[in-house]
Every structure is written in C-alpha cells, then in structure tokens.
Design a protein around this motif. Structure first.
Motif, PDB file in Angstrom:
ATOM      1  N   GLY A 133     -16.175  50.187  -0.662  1.00 26.62           N
ATOM      2  CA  GLY A 133     -16.526  50.876  -1.897  1.00 26.62           C
ATOM      3  C   GLY A 133     -16.035  50.121  -3.120  1.00 26.62           C
ATOM      4  O   GLY A 133     -16.745  50.017  -4.123  1.00 26.62           O
ATOM      5  N   ARG A 134     -14.824  49.575  -3.039  1.00 25.94           N
ATOM      6  CA  ARG A 134     -14.318  48.771  -4.160  1.00 25.94           C
ATOM      7  C   ARG A 134     -15.167  47.521  -4.347  1.00 25.94           C
ATOM      8  O   ARG A 134     -15.420  47.083  -5.465  1.00 25.94           O
ATOM      9  CB  ARG A 134     -12.864  48.378  -3.912  1.00 25.94           C
ATOM     10  N   ASP A 135     -15.574  46.928  -3.209  1.00 24.94           N
ATOM     11  CA  ASP A 135     -16.397  45.719  -3.294  1.00 24.94           C
ATOM     12  C   ASP A 135     -17.670  45.980  -4.089  1.00 24.94           C
ATOM     13  O   ASP A 135     -18.148  45.117  -4.826  1.00 24.94           O
ATOM     14  CB  ASP A 135     -16.779  45.242  -1.893  1.00 24.94           C
ATOM     15  N   ALA A 136     -18.237  47.172  -3.920  1.00 24.17           N
ATOM     16  CA  ALA A 136     -19.497  47.479  -4.598  1.00 24.17           C
ATOM     17  C   ALA A 136     -19.347  47.445  -6.116  1.00 24.17           C
ATOM     18  O   ALA A 136     -20.309  47.190  -6.834  1.00 24.17           O
ATOM     19  CB  ALA A 136     -20.002  48.862  -4.157  1.00 24.17           C
ATOM     20  N   PHE A 137     -18.116  47.691  -6.599  1.00 25.41           N
ATOM     21  CA  PHE A 137     -17.882  47.652  -8.033  1.00 25.41           C
ATOM     22  C   PHE A 137     -17.311  46.317  -8.498  1.00 25.41           C
ATOM     23  O   PHE A 137     -17.592  45.865  -9.596  1.00 25.41           O
ATOM     24  CB  PHE A 137     -16.897  48.759  -8.441  1.00 25.41           C
ATOM     25  N   ASP A 138     -16.484  45.684  -7.675  1.00 27.12           N
ATOM     26  CA  ASP A 138     -15.666  44.582  -8.169  1.00 27.12           C
ATOM     27  C   ASP A 138     -15.898  43.229  -7.500  1.00 27.12           C
ATOM     28  O   ASP A 138     -15.241  42.262  -7.841  1.00 27.12           O
ATOM     29  CB  ASP A 138     -14.180  44.907  -7.970  1.00 27.12           C
ATOM     30  N   GLN A 139     -16.797  43.140  -6.546  1.00 25.58           N
ATOM     31  CA  GLN A 139     -16.857  41.947  -5.718  1.00 25.58           C
ATOM     32  C   GLN A 139     -17.072  40.658  -6.514  1.00 25.58           C
ATOM     33  O   GLN A 139     -16.389  39.663  -6.299  1.00 25.58           O
ATOM     34  CB  GLN A 139     -17.976  42.077  -4.679  1.00 25.58           C
ATOM     35  N   ALA A 140     -18.001  40.641  -7.445  1.00 32.17           N
ATOM     36  CA  ALA A 140     -18.315  39.401  -8.164  1.00 32.17           C
ATOM     37  C   ALA A 140     -17.103  38.896  -8.934  1.00 32.17           C
ATOM     38  O   ALA A 140     -16.768  37.714  -8.887  1.00 32.17           O
ATOM     39  CB  ALA A 140     -19.493  39.627  -9.108  1.00 32.17           C
ATOM     40  N   TYR A 141     -16.407  39.785  -9.649  1.00 32.01           N
ATOM     41  CA  TYR A 141     -15.236  39.387 -10.427  1.00 32.01           C
ATOM     42  C   TYR A 141     -14.121  38.909  -9.511  1.00 32.01           C
ATOM     43  O   TYR A 141     -13.453  37.903  -9.777  1.00 32.01           O
ATOM     44  CB  TYR A 141     -14.771  40.561 -11.272  1.00 32.01           C
ATOM     45  N   ASP A 142     -13.906  39.623  -8.405  1.00 31.76           N
ATOM     46  CA  ASP A 142     -12.833  39.295  -7.480  1.00 31.76           C
ATOM     47  C   ASP A 142     -13.068  37.943  -6.822  1.00 31.76           C
ATOM     48  O   ASP A 142     -12.143  37.147  -6.660  1.00 31.76           O
ATOM     49  CB  ASP A 142     -12.726  40.396  -6.421  1.00 31.76           C
ATOM     50  N   GLU A 143     -14.290  37.663  -6.420  1.00 32.29           N
ATOM     51  CA  GLU A 143     -14.593  36.385  -5.795  1.00 32.29           C
ATOM     52  C   GLU A 143     -14.358  35.229  -6.764  1.00 32.29           C
ATOM     53  O   GLU A 143     -13.851  34.171  -6.390  1.00 32.29           O
ATOM     54  CB  GLU A 143     -16.039  36.375  -5.296  1.00 32.29           C
ATOM     55  N   ASP A 168      10.128  58.405 -11.347  1.00 33.23           N
ATOM     56  CA  ASP A 168       8.683  58.511 -11.506  1.00 33.23           C
ATOM     57  C   ASP A 168       7.986  57.473 -10.629  1.00 33.23           C
ATOM     58  O   ASP A 168       8.504  56.365 -10.425  1.00 33.23           O
ATOM     59  CB  ASP A 168       8.274  58.271 -12.967  1.00 33.23           C
ATOM     60  N   GLN A 169       6.820  57.844 -10.135  1.00 32.23           N
ATOM     61  CA  GLN A 169       5.968  56.899  -9.434  1.00 32.23           C
ATOM     62  C   GLN A 169       4.734  56.636 -10.300  1.00 32.23           C
ATOM     63  O   GLN A 169       3.993  57.560 -10.617  1.00 32.23           O
ATOM     64  CB  GLN A 169       5.539  57.432  -8.067  1.00 32.23           C
ATOM     65  N   VAL A 170       4.556  55.387 -10.690  1.00 32.26           N
ATOM     66  CA  VAL A 170       3.363  54.976 -11.416  1.00 32.26           C
ATOM     67  C   VAL A 170       2.331  54.543 -10.381  1.00 32.26           C
ATOM     68  O   VAL A 170       2.571  53.608  -9.612  1.00 32.26           O
ATOM     69  CB  VAL A 170       3.670  53.821 -12.388  1.00 32.26           C
ATOM     70  N   CYS A 171       1.207  55.240 -10.353  1.00 32.08           N
ATOM     71  CA  CYS A 171       0.181  55.004  -9.329  1.00 32.08           C
ATOM     72  C   CYS A 171      -1.069  54.409  -9.978  1.00 32.08           C
ATOM     73  O   CYS A 171      -1.644  55.015 -10.880  1.00 32.08           O
ATOM     74  CB  CYS A 171      -0.179  56.314  -8.621  1.00 32.08           C
ATOM     75  N   GLN A 172      -1.447  53.232  -9.527  1.00 32.76           N
ATOM     76  CA  GLN A 172      -2.668  52.587  -9.993  1.00 32.76           C
ATOM     77  C   GLN A 172      -3.739  52.800  -8.920  1.00 32.76           C
ATOM     78  O   GLN A 172      -3.663  52.230  -7.835  1.00 32.76           O
ATOM     79  CB  GLN A 172      -2.431  51.094 -10.212  1.00 32.76           C
ATOM     80  N   HIS A 173      -4.737  53.598  -9.234  1.00 28.80           N
ATOM     81  CA  HIS A 173      -5.753  53.947  -8.249  1.00 28.80           C
ATOM     82  C   HIS A 173      -6.860  52.904  -8.145  1.00 28.80           C
ATOM     83  O   HIS A 173      -7.724  52.996  -7.277  1.00 28.80           O
ATOM     84  CB  HIS A 173      -6.365  55.305  -8.606  1.00 28.80           C
ATOM     85  N   HIS A 174      -6.827  51.930  -9.035  1.00 27.76           N
ATOM     86  CA  HIS A 174      -7.886  50.928  -9.051  1.00 27.76           C
ATOM     87  C   HIS A 174      -7.271  49.566  -9.359  1.00 27.76           C
ATOM     88  O   HIS A 174      -6.373  49.456 -10.191  1.00 27.76           O
ATOM     89  CB  HIS A 174      -8.925  51.283 -10.125  1.00 27.76           C
ATOM     90  N   CYS A 175      -7.731  48.534  -8.648  1.00 28.23           N
ATOM     91  CA  CYS A 175      -7.281  47.166  -8.920  1.00 28.23           C
ATOM     92  C   CYS A 175      -8.498  46.251  -8.857  1.00 28.23           C
ATOM     93  O   CYS A 175      -9.069  46.061  -7.777  1.00 28.23           O
ATOM     94  CB  CYS A 175      -6.237  46.716  -7.911  1.00 28.23           C
ATOM     95  N   PRO A 176      -8.935  45.695  -9.977  1.00 25.80           N
ATOM     96  CA  PRO A 176     -10.141  44.869  -9.981  1.00 25.80           C
ATOM     97  C   PRO A 176      -9.979  43.538  -9.273  1.00 25.80           C
ATOM     98  O   PRO A 176     -10.965  42.847  -9.036  1.00 25.80           O
ATOM     99  CB  PRO A 176     -10.431  44.673 -11.479  1.00 25.80           C
ATOM    100  N   VAL A 177      -8.738  43.146  -8.941  1.00 27.62           N
ATOM    101  CA  VAL A 177      -8.533  41.863  -8.247  1.00 27.62           C
ATOM    102  C   VAL A 177      -7.771  42.081  -6.935  1.00 27.62           C
ATOM    103  O   VAL A 177      -6.931  41.280  -6.548  1.00 27.62           O
ATOM    104  CB  VAL A 177      -7.785  40.858  -9.138  1.00 27.62           C
ATOM    105  N   ALA A 178      -8.083  43.170  -6.231  1.00 27.02           N
ATOM    106  CA  ALA A 178      -7.344  43.510  -5.020  1.00 27.02           C
ATOM    107  C   ALA A 178      -7.424  42.410  -3.974  1.00 27.02           C
ATOM    108  O   ALA A 178      -6.421  42.044  -3.350  1.00 27.02           O
ATOM    109  CB  ALA A 178      -7.869  44.822  -4.443  1.00 27.02           C
ATOM    110  N   HIS A 179      -8.621  41.855  -3.748  1.00 30.65           N
ATOM    111  CA  HIS A 179      -8.761  40.823  -2.722  1.00 30.65           C
ATOM    112  C   HIS A 179      -8.077  39.531  -3.160  1.00 30.65           C
ATOM    113  O   HIS A 179      -7.500  38.815  -2.337  1.00 30.65           O
ATOM    114  CB  HIS A 179     -10.237  40.573  -2.423  1.00 30.65           C
TER     115      HIS A 179
END
Length: 286
Positions: free
Chosen positions: A111-121, A197-208
């Motif tokens: 699902g993340r790939d569908a949004f971020d794949q081009a930038y991540d690659e 406190d826990q800072v939670c990042q639910h999205h990372c555009p460069v996860a791969h």
C-alpha cells in the motif's frame, strides 16, 4: 500494484446509488461505469486516510471521510483482498474491557508502494551512487551518513519554528505537528511507565531507502534529540518492518531541558562512525 490507488479522479457523492451511468471512454479504451470510477476514488481516500492517521477502525474511517461504516467496510474488504491494507487487533493500553477487541486496518508495504514507490526508488539509487562514488565499504557508508546528517539538518530548520516557543513538556507535540506538516502524519501518545511521550510517525516516504540505508534513521533520531533537548529512544521504524516509526521521549529529560540546541552543520560537527546494522536501523539501545 493496484490501479485503484493510482486513480486521482474526483470523488462524487452518491456513489452507492443503484444506477450505473457510463463515463466517457478514454481514447482507444472501453467506457467505464461511472460508479466504478467513483468507487476507485473513494477507495484511494480510505487508503490515504489510513496512511495519514495510522491503523484505524471502520468507525474511525467513516467519521473522517463522512461515509457510512457499511460503505467503508466494502472498500476495506477490497483493499485487504488486494494486499494494500491488513486487519490487526487493536492494541489496548491499560485494562481491557469485556468483549472482543476492535479490529483496526493498517497500510501494508504494498500500500505504501502505491503512493511512494517512484520517490523511494529514486532515493535508493541516489544513495547507492553516493556510496559507490566514495569507494564503497566504510568510506561509502560514511559518505551516506554525511549526506543523511546534512539532509536531517535541513529538515531540522523546517521543524525549528514549531518548537521555538514550546514549553519543554510541549515539545514532543510540537515536533509531531512539524513532522505532520512535512508529510509524516505524526501523532503523540502519552505513556505512564516509563513516563514520557511517544512520537509516532505513521508515514515515511523513504521507508525502503531507510531499510537499505539505516543512516537515514540514525540522522533523524539525532536531530530529534537535539531539537527536544533530550535523549530519545527509537522503539520502532517502518523501515524495519514495524507499522509505525515510534520515538520515546522520557519525561525526566524534558523537565530538565533548556531551550533546544541549534543543530551543528555537518561541516562543523564531528561525524562518529556509524555502527548500526539494517536490523537496528534508527534504534537507540535501551
């Protein structure tokens, strides 16, 4: 990769009606029922809401998107079937009440790939180029770390205005707001023991990219520590396969912190050699 998430068509109300008017055919292609186009756009909204807000129940999604729970569940079933979303048992903090725990739906790597794949690659290829240009091995790893710190320092300057006026006990929430403005969909959760406190990042555009190059997570964690004026501990990362990037900010450090320091530029700061492995990407030992 799902074609559903790549459709950017405008979502129109009334997509649950029985009539199925036909949308104009694309050049050289067959006409599509308008309801199919509308459902595709709504399905993207459902997936994007999970991506931005983290694991969500059908009720959460229905409230945010102003849809019925029945409609949301139909889209969730389709997203689960395509492997873009997965159901999980909702975590309960404290005592659990009676009955079955609520089911939440989380975005998958696909699902993340569908949004971020081009930038991540592109990010991965750029970092590989830096690594090769420096000669590979330890020199290559050090060059990537230098780039990661420079990039993190630039990001810190975008976050700094959110933290400058914040009281020590409010800095974690201010950082989460700053991260959200940069697309990381961050939230803060208070935890009682150990207090903090826990800072939670639910999205990372460069996860791969971060999975391949843990220096990205290391540099980000260093910046968080300097901005908050506190030792922080990275508990989980999306790059490591966790659903959310989670950083713990202990209360004891926050209460003693002065104004957040201005990060040194990479050129002036000493650059200790990175010892992180892919399995400990961005994590600080307890």
């Amino acid at each position: 990769m799902s074609r559903e998430l790549r459709n950017n068509g405008v979502v129109k109300k009334g997509h649950e009606r029985d009539e199925t008017p036909v949308a104009p055919a694309a050049a050289g292609g067959p006409a599509l029922p308008l309801a199919v186009e509308e459902q595709s756009g709504t399905r993207r909204r459902v997936a994007r809401s999970i991506l931005d807000h983290g694991p969500s129940t059908a009720g959460d999604l229905a409230g945010r998107l102003e849809l019925t729970q029945a409609a949301v569940r139909r889209h969730l079933d389709a997203l689960v079937a395509e492997g873009l979303v997965e159901p999980r048992e909702k975590r309960v903090y404290g005592s659990r009440g009676r009955g079955r725990p609520a089911k939440v739906f989380a975005i998958t790597d696909s699902g993340r790939d569908a949004f971020d794949q081009a930038y991540d690659e592109l990010a991965v290829e750029a970092l590989r180029w830096i690594e090769r240009l420096a000669g590979g091995g330890e020199r290559g790893a050090a060059a990537v770390m230098e780039f990661a710190r420079a990039k993190a320092a630039d990001q810190a300057e975008l976050y700094r205005p959110f933290l400058e006026e914040a009281l020590p006990e409010e800095r974690a929430r201010a950082l989460a707001e700053a991260l959200s403005h940069q697309g990381y969909a961050a939230t803060v959760r208070r935890v009682p023991a150990p207090a903090g406190d826990q800072v939670c990042q639910h999205h990372c555009p460069v996860a791969h990219a971060a999975a391949r190059f843990p220096q990205l997570c290391e540099a980000e964690t260093e910046v968080f520590s300097r901005l908050l004026g506190s030792h922080v501990q990275r508990l989980a990362t999306i790059a490591h396969g966790d659903g959310v990037c989670t950083t713990f900010v202990p209360e004891t450090d926050l209460s003693e912190a002065d104004a957040p320091e201005k990060p040194e530029t990479p050129e002036k700061s000493e650059k200790p050699k990175s010892t992180a492995s892919p399995r400990t990407a961005g994590r600080n030992p307890a």
